[in-house]
Design a protein around this motif. Structure first.
Motif, PDB file in Angstrom:
ATOM      1  N   MET A  81      77.280  47.300   5.827  1.00 34.18           N
ATOM      2  CA  MET A  81      78.792  47.732   6.418  1.00 34.18           C
ATOM      3  C   MET A  81      78.658  47.625   7.893  1.00 34.18           C
ATOM      4  O   MET A  81      77.947  48.345   8.714  1.00 34.18           O
ATOM      5  N   LEU A  82      79.437  46.484   8.586  1.00 34.55           N
ATOM      6  CA  LEU A  82      79.092  46.408   9.872  1.00 34.55           C
ATOM      7  C   LEU A  82      80.278  46.902  10.685  1.00 34.55           C
ATOM      8  O   LEU A  82      81.491  47.115  10.267  1.00 34.55           O
ATOM      9  N   GLN A  83      80.263  46.401  12.063  1.00 35.67           N
ATOM     10  CA  GLN A  83      81.528  47.070  13.169  1.00 35.67           C
ATOM     11  C   GLN A  83      82.745  46.117  12.609  1.00 35.67           C
ATOM     12  O   GLN A  83      83.853  46.476  12.620  1.00 35.67           O
ATOM     13  N   GLN A  84      82.506  44.772  12.291  1.00 31.29           N
ATOM     14  CA  GLN A  84      83.592  43.980  11.887  1.00 31.29           C
ATOM     15  C   GLN A  84      83.377  44.047  10.464  1.00 31.29           C
ATOM     16  O   GLN A  84      82.414  43.969   9.690  1.00 31.29           O
ATOM     17  N   ASP A  85      84.644  43.830   9.822  1.00 33.36           N
ATOM     18  CA  ASP A  85      84.771  43.866   8.260  1.00 33.36           C
ATOM     19  C   ASP A  85      84.320  42.477   7.780  1.00 33.36           C
ATOM     20  O   ASP A  85      83.902  42.498   6.389  1.00 33.36           O
ATOM     21  N   TYR A  86      84.455  41.248   8.407  1.00 31.55           N
ATOM     22  CA  TYR A  86      83.954  39.945   7.903  1.00 31.55           C
ATOM     23  C   TYR A  86      84.322  39.652   6.550  1.00 31.55           C
ATOM     24  O   TYR A  86      83.991  39.073   5.747  1.00 31.55           O
ATOM     25  N   LEU A  87      85.730  40.045   6.342  1.00 28.16           N
ATOM     26  CA  LEU A  87      86.453  39.575   5.045  1.00 28.16           C
ATOM     27  C   LEU A  87      86.972  38.054   5.459  1.00 28.16           C
ATOM     28  O   LEU A  87      87.363  37.558   6.306  1.00 28.16           O
ATOM     29  N   PHE A  88      86.862  37.486   4.396  1.00 34.05           N
ATOM     30  CA  PHE A  88      87.392  35.879   4.510  1.00 34.05           C
ATOM     31  C   PHE A  88      88.743  35.929   4.564  1.00 34.05           C
ATOM     32  O   PHE A  88      89.568  36.374   3.364  1.00 34.05           O
ATOM     33  N   LEU A 118      87.070  51.065  -7.580  1.00 32.83           N
ATOM     34  CA  LEU A 118      86.492  51.620  -6.298  1.00 32.83           C
ATOM     35  C   LEU A 118      87.679  51.330  -5.236  1.00 32.83           C
ATOM     36  O   LEU A 118      88.199  52.180  -4.571  1.00 32.83           O
ATOM     37  N   LEU A 119      88.499  50.374  -5.444  1.00 33.54           N
ATOM     38  CA  LEU A 119      89.411  50.081  -4.614  1.00 33.54           C
ATOM     39  C   LEU A 119      90.651  50.976  -4.744  1.00 33.54           C
ATOM     40  O   LEU A 119      91.266  51.343  -3.913  1.00 33.54           O
ATOM     41  N   ARG A 142      88.096  49.606   4.568  1.00 30.88           N
ATOM     42  CA  ARG A 142      87.808  50.110   3.225  1.00 30.88           C
ATOM     43  C   ARG A 142      87.700  49.185   2.168  1.00 30.88           C
ATOM     44  O   ARG A 142      86.707  49.440   1.401  1.00 30.88           O
ATOM     45  N   VAL A 143      88.337  47.987   2.478  1.00 33.00           N
ATOM     46  CA  VAL A 143      87.976  47.018   1.692  1.00 33.00           C
ATOM     47  C   VAL A 143      86.297  46.434   1.769  1.00 33.00           C
ATOM     48  O   VAL A 143      85.836  46.032   0.693  1.00 33.00           O
ATOM     49  N   ALA A 144      86.127  46.422   3.056  1.00 28.87           N
ATOM     50  CA  ALA A 144      84.719  46.099   3.143  1.00 28.87           C
ATOM     51  C   ALA A 144      83.889  46.796   2.193  1.00 28.87           C
ATOM     52  O   ALA A 144      82.585  46.531   1.979  1.00 28.87           O
ATOM     53  N   LEU A 145      84.049  48.250   2.519  1.00 29.17           N
ATOM     54  CA  LEU A 145      83.274  49.310   1.955  1.00 29.17           C
ATOM     55  C   LEU A 145      83.245  49.198   0.401  1.00 29.17           C
ATOM     56  O   LEU A 145      82.172  49.024  -0.175  1.00 29.17           O
ATOM     57  N   VAL A 146      84.514  48.627  -0.368  1.00 30.09           N
ATOM     58  CA  VAL A 146      84.303  48.449  -1.761  1.00 30.09           C
ATOM     59  C   VAL A 146      83.597  47.433  -2.041  1.00 30.09           C
ATOM     60  O   VAL A 146      82.803  47.316  -3.189  1.00 30.09           O
ATOM     61  N   ARG A 147      83.735  46.086  -1.182  1.00 29.34           N
ATOM     62  CA  ARG A 147      82.723  45.024  -1.331  1.00 29.34           C
ATOM     63  C   ARG A 147      81.300  45.403  -1.578  1.00 29.34           C
ATOM     64  O   ARG A 147      80.412  44.932  -2.261  1.00 29.34           O
TER      65      ARG A 147
END
Length: 258
Positions: A81-88, A118-119, A142-147
């Protein structure tokens, strides 16, 4: 038995004209379920060590093992899990959280329902068909954490995941992430520049010296902190004393100013 072992790790970056040693003789052990933080001056090799643990970089020398076995290079053991969420941005929230499962060929009805569960636990139920641009920064994290959690990694790596957020959102996410990791008994390593964040979330804090990075000092967070939410830790009477102790040690590592 230690879950993660780092033994005599050293790493040097080589170019045609120079050699820069980022880490020197780093050894530590992390127990399963523990939350560990790496603190230290900029450029002390914290993120380099995280990359070595994740198997992204092979150390110049030394050994890293999880459950006494070498790190798997396919990424199946590690969640990042990074500083940016990097969601597409062109994919829906559902498509984003299932991406890791799809890439590792573990996407089926059971793992899909687990990800949706989880979501819901993250307070994001009903947003499956929305795009990342429709969510706030905290919601996207939070989405990034779920992923990340959907693939059920053995070890979670957190590289300054809250630093781009406003302070109120950051505090809320600290609580949420801490609660999620406790619930799922995940082992985690946090790289941060925030002393308060490290104290509020961790069981153990490793303070690194300036380059080349070595473990300068180890701080065991008081037992009474470990059963509190991060926000409650920040308001504990003993918080300030530990903060000042670590601050002074960190100050002593900074180069003297002219």
């Amino acid at each position: 038995m230690s879950f993660l072992k780092i033994k005599n790790v050293q790493h040097t970056y080589f170019t045609k004209t120079s050699a820069t040693t980022a880490l020197s003789d780093v050894s530590l052990e992390v127990k399963e379920g523990d939350f560990v933080s790496f603190l230290g001056p900029s450029g002390c090799g914290k993120t380099t060590l995280l990359s070595i643990i994740a198997g992204l970089i092979k150390p110049t020398s030394g050994v890293v093992t999880i459950e006494d076995k070498p790190i798997q290079t396919d990424g199946s053991q590690i969640g990042y899990m990074l500083q940016q969420d990097y969601l597409f941005p062109w994919k829906t929230i559902e498509e984003n959280i299932l991406l890791g499962l799809k890439l590792t060929r573990r996407l089926n009805l059971e793992t899909k329902l687990y990800a949706f569960g989880l979501l819901e636990q993250m307070g994001l139920a009903g947003l499956e068909n929305q795009l990342p641009k429709q969510l706030s920064g905290g919601m996207r994290q939070r989405v990034a954490l779920v992923r990340t959690l959907a693939t059920e990694p053995k070890l979670l790596m957190l590289d300054e995941p809250f630093s781009a957020l406003d302070y109120q959102t950051k505090l809320k996410l600290e609580n949420l992430v801490s609660d999620a990791l406790t619930t799922f008994n995940k082992t985690a390593i946090l790289v941060t520049h925030d002393i308060g964040e490290a104290i509020a979330m961790s069981d153990v804090i490793y303070l690194f010296s300036a380059r080349p990075g070595r473990i300068h000092k180890t701080f065991i967070v008081p037992e009474e902190f470990r059963h509190l939410a991060p926000f409650q830790v920040r308001n504990h009477p003993s918080f300030s004393e530990l903060f000042q102790t670590i601050w002074k040690e960190l100050e002593s590592l900074e180069p003297a100013k002219a």
